[in-house]
Design an enzyme around this catalytic site. Structure first.
Site, PDB file in Angstrom:
ATOM      1  N   HIS A 144       0.833  -1.199   0.000  1.00 53.89           N
ATOM      2  CA  HIS A 144       0.000   0.000   0.000  1.00 53.89           C
ATOM      3  C   HIS A 144       0.871   1.254   0.000  1.00 53.89           C
ATOM      4  O   HIS A 144       1.006   1.954   1.011  1.00 53.89           O
ATOM      5  CB  HIS A 144      -0.951  -0.005   1.193  1.00 53.89           C
ATOM      6  CG  HIS A 144      -2.053  -0.999   1.069  1.00 53.89           C
ATOM      7  ND1 HIS A 144      -2.058  -2.201   1.759  1.00 53.89           N
ATOM      8  CD2 HIS A 144      -3.191  -0.990   0.312  1.00 53.89           C
ATOM      9  CE1 HIS A 144      -3.152  -2.875   1.440  1.00 53.89           C
ATOM     10  NE2 HIS A 144      -3.850  -2.169   0.569  1.00 53.89           N
ATOM     11  N   HIS A 153       1.500   1.450  -5.883  1.00 54.30           N
ATOM     12  CA  HIS A 153       0.182   0.804  -5.985  1.00 54.30           C
ATOM     13  C   HIS A 153      -0.860   1.822  -6.447  1.00 54.30           C
ATOM     14  O   HIS A 153      -1.687   1.526  -7.318  1.00 54.30           O
ATOM     15  CB  HIS A 153      -0.219   0.215  -4.637  1.00 54.30           C
ATOM     16  CG  HIS A 153      -1.675  -0.143  -4.526  1.00 54.30           C
ATOM     17  ND1 HIS A 153      -2.276  -1.128  -5.290  1.00 54.30           N
ATOM     18  CD2 HIS A 153      -2.671   0.373  -3.744  1.00 54.30           C
ATOM     19  CE1 HIS A 153      -3.559  -1.218  -4.987  1.00 54.30           C
ATOM     20  NE2 HIS A 153      -3.827  -0.315  -4.053  1.00 54.30           N
ATOM     21  N   ASP A 188      -8.635  -1.470  -8.310  1.00 55.84           N
ATOM     22  CA  ASP A 188      -7.972  -1.687  -7.023  1.00 55.84           C
ATOM     23  C   ASP A 188      -7.480  -3.123  -6.861  1.00 55.84           C
ATOM     24  O   ASP A 188      -6.470  -3.368  -6.193  1.00 55.84           O
ATOM     25  CB  ASP A 188      -8.932  -1.325  -5.892  1.00 55.84           C
ATOM     26  CG  ASP A 188      -8.268  -1.302  -4.525  1.00 55.84           C
ATOM     27  OD1 ASP A 188      -7.036  -1.083  -4.463  1.00 55.84           O
ATOM     28  OD2 ASP A 188      -8.970  -1.497  -3.525  1.00 55.84           O
ATOM     29  N   HIS A 224      -7.017   6.645  -3.239  1.00 57.49           N
ATOM     30  CA  HIS A 224      -7.912   5.688  -2.579  1.00 57.49           C
ATOM     31  C   HIS A 224      -7.284   4.991  -1.377  1.00 57.49           C
ATOM     32  O   HIS A 224      -7.998   4.485  -0.516  1.00 57.49           O
ATOM     33  CB  HIS A 224      -8.388   4.630  -3.587  1.00 57.49           C
ATOM     34  CG  HIS A 224      -7.398   3.551  -3.854  1.00 57.49           C
ATOM     35  ND1 HIS A 224      -6.275   3.740  -4.655  1.00 57.49           N
ATOM     36  CD2 HIS A 224      -7.332   2.266  -3.423  1.00 57.49           C
ATOM     37  CE1 HIS A 224      -5.583   2.628  -4.701  1.00 57.49           C
ATOM     38  NE2 HIS A 224      -6.188   1.712  -3.957  1.00 57.49           N
TER      39      HIS A 224
END
Length: 444
Positions: free
Chosen positions: A173, A177, A323, A213
């Site tokens: 994360h 990414h 995602d 996000h």
């Protein structure tokens, strides 16, 4: 506890001194309430998870200074790179990036809509600035800078904030990414069935939500935050804890950068709310909710993208697909992502063991192999969603490529599981043979 409206950098006021003191202790002046009453956040608005529990460093005092210097130099690199990417030759040579690398990065950006885009290579070519460089290019490519009359300095400021608020020590994360998800979202926004209905606002929301996000993700999941009684879990009452924080952090950076300050107040409020709806849709615990609705629409054939609610729902599905699209990439990239996400899982499991907490499912390195985690993830999470996305797009070349990669990658992981089982069986057989031989020698 009720708070009064405040300006972006103003003091936070409450109904009583006790409440005011409590909030200052809890939030450290980092959270702000805007005109719409929406609370925003920036990094520092909650206690960080101390990674020194796992890794110690002798030079921790130097981190703040290095970060400030890096941020300053990074802004110069971004500006220099952007001028070159727009074909503007600099008057003086700035020796912060190698010209050959910039040339290769420019070449890659000319193919940014290709599904085999290598985000790892692009991140190396941009000296770790893949997210900022990619977003600047896409905002320009889609005409968003001109359409919304965005100030370039404010845009850079906002994008730098986004990139810097990802934690580079997270194996998965992190900003790479986010860049990968943004590139995937760009590909999905070009799908013919969706593209002809999209407005510039839809495109900006989709790209911005993809980029932000997971911003300020601590590298640990919601169950960990709940079981450790983390401030964020209490703040959001154990519901979409991380996603709420990602959204509020993004709103805080939008306001701090002033990127949208020239737009009407009602439009800014709408953008902030729609960003929240998109980012909150990435909560994996809501997977069945979105999947069921998507199946229902597909079965009934009642999706109309001329309807604003239906179009927003498809943008949510597109972001959810982006995602978790790693298993739909080519094997080399997909495998790298799989190893990175499992490394992050294992780090959490190791910390949970050290804290004498129950280890979260999929986080036990001794029991949960990368292969088994990936096969389960592909079978129960990824494939059902992408089957419905394929039905919506009506099996376009991109969708066929993704589904082909998904099946091939799942077969590769199953092959590795079989190979591992055979190796374990052979090892057990060898140990059994040794034991039998030893017993026979003893009897002689």
């Amino acid at each position: 506890m009720s708070c009064l409206m405040v300006e972006r950098c103003g003091a936070i006021s409450f109904d009583s001194p006790d409440q005011n003191a409590q909030c200052v202790r809890m939030l450290g002046n980092a959270r702000v309430r805007g005109q719409a009453g929406l609370i925003s956040e920036r990094r520092g608005s909650y206690p960080l998870i101390d990674f020194r529990l796992l890794n110690t460093t002798a030079h921790s005092g130097e981190i703040g200074t290095k970060k400030r210097v890096k941020r300053l130099l990074s802004f110069q690199r971004y500006f220099h790179a952007s001028r070159l990417l727009r074909g503007i030759v600099p008057q003086t040579c700035l020796h912060l990036l190698d010209e050959d690398y910039l040339g290769q990065a420019r070449h890659m950006l000319s193919k940014v809509g290709m599904w085999n885009f290598d985000i790892f290579l692009f991140d190396r070519l941009t000296n770790g600035n893949s997210l900022v460089t990619l977003l600047c290019h896409l905002f320009n490519l889609h005409g968003l800078i001109h359409h919304f009359q965005l100030d370039m300095v404010k845009l850079y400021r906002f994008l730098v904030m986004i990139q810097e608020d990802y934690h580079s020590q997270n194996p998965y994360h992190n900003a790479v990414h986010a860049a990968d998800v943004t590139q995937a979202m760009h590909c999905y926004l070009k799908e013919p069935k969706l593209a002809r209905f999209l407005t510039p606002l839809d495109i900006m929301l989709g790209l911005m939500a993809a980029a932000a996000h997971d911003v300020d993700h601590p590298g640990f999941n919601q169950p960990f935050l709940i079981k450790t009684k983390h401030h964020l879990a209490s703040l959001y009452q154990n519901i979409s804890v991380l996603e709420n924080h990602h959204w509020r952090s993004t709103v805080g950076m939008l306001r701090e950068s002033g990127l949208l300050a020239h737009l009407p107040v009602e439009m800014i409020q709408d953008i902030e709310q729609q960003l929240g709806s998109l980012i909150l849709a990435t909560d994996i615990s809501r997977q069945n909710e979105f999947l069921t609705r998507m199946k229902t629409h597909s079965d009934n054939r009642d999706l109309s993208l001329e309807d604003a609610d239906h179009k927003h729902f498809i943008l949510q599905i597109a972001l959810k697909c982006a995602d978790i699209c790693n298993p739909c990439r080519v094997w080399d990239m997909s495998k790298q992502w799989s190893e990175k996400v499992c490394e992050e899982f294992y780090r959490q499991g190791d910390l949970e063991q050290r804290l004498q907490l129950e280890v979260t499912p999929l986080c036990n390195q001794q029991k949960d192999t990368i292969s088994s985690i990936q096969i389960g993830f592909m079978s129960y999470i990824v494939e059902p969603l992408f089957v419905e996305w394929s039905r919506f797009t009506e099996n376009t070349p991109l969708t066929r490529a993704m589904m082909s990669h998904l099946q091939k990658n799942k077969a590769r992981w199953r092959g590795l599981v079989l190979k591992q089982h055979n190796s374990e069986d052979n090892s057990a057989q060898m140990n059994e043979d040794k034991s039998r031989t030893s017993q026979e020698v003893e009897h002689q």
